[in-house]
Write an enzyme that holds these catalytic residues in place. Sequence first.
Site, PDB file in Angstrom:
ATOM      1  N   GLU A  55      -5.084 -23.824  38.226  1.00  0.00           N
ATOM      2  CA  GLU A  55      -5.777 -24.270  36.910  1.00  0.00           C
ATOM      3  C   GLU A  55      -4.851 -25.301  36.456  1.00  0.00           C
ATOM      4  OE1 GLU A  55      -8.805 -20.623  35.740  1.00  0.00           O
ATOM      5  OE2 GLU A  55      -6.688 -20.612  34.812  1.00  0.00           O
TER       6      GLU A  55
ATOM      7  N   GLU B  91      -9.719 -14.450  40.983  1.00  0.00           N
ATOM      8  CA  GLU B  91     -10.231 -13.630  39.724  1.00  0.00           C
ATOM      9  C   GLU B  91     -11.135 -12.976  40.119  1.00  0.00           C
ATOM     10  OE1 GLU B  91      -7.750 -17.279  37.963  1.00  0.00           O
ATOM     11  OE2 GLU B  91      -9.294 -16.907  39.496  1.00  0.00           O
TER      12      GLU B  91
END
Length: 251
Positions: free
Chosen positions: A114, A134
């Site tokens: 990210e 995730e």
Amino acid sequence: MTDTSDGYVHLERNGVVGEIVLDRPKKHNALTPQMYRQIAECCAKADEDAEIHAVIFRGAGERAFCAGSDISALDGYEDFWAWRNRFDYIPPILALRKPAIAAVKGWALGGGLEIALACDLRVVAENTTFSAPEVQLGWNGAGGAAQHLTRMCGYGAAMKILLTGDRFSAQEAADIGMVEYLVEDGQEVEKAREVAAQIAGYSPVATQAVKRAVRSAMDLSTEQGLRNENELMSLCFAKVEQAKLRSTLEE
């Protein structure tokens, strides 16, 4: 005095280039809540320092850019409400006015992916391994991977990465348009500095205007974007005219 025992993020200045260093190499630069805030502090310092014209993000040590958030740190949140209202380190990166370059190597997982996506350019070593794991842990990422991957690489590529959580290589990332510079192992920082120096050699008003124009293009209509570009160009001209006027007055 800053506590560095559990990771530390610091800003170094190399001429007109600032380098924000994720410094927790024994843990693959996995992020702690303390480091979240330090990222924001470093971004603010880089923006405030008029001598810094471009910013590089890099990881300390030889093995990783950033392995994401330290999962053990999640135990520190009392409940979902505390997590919802946590301090988020991605918005300060996105808010940087100055061009940002990620120098990526080794592990770039979860939050590390990210951070790289939040930068404007990515210089990636061939030994890099990316993933958004995730979903395998029972949740989705909340640091912009869905937003940036969809815009940058397309719907299908974003879905593949985010729904499977599978790891993918630097070459695979380059193939889907996620990498601007693919380099040999160990060359990522040198190349990032080279690119940053080139960008930093131009007018900071111009480079920041370009960044603002491109970023806003993702949210504005074409008509709105054209008006925005015209206003930004006018600001660049105003800066040049101001310099000319000052030079005339000083003669």
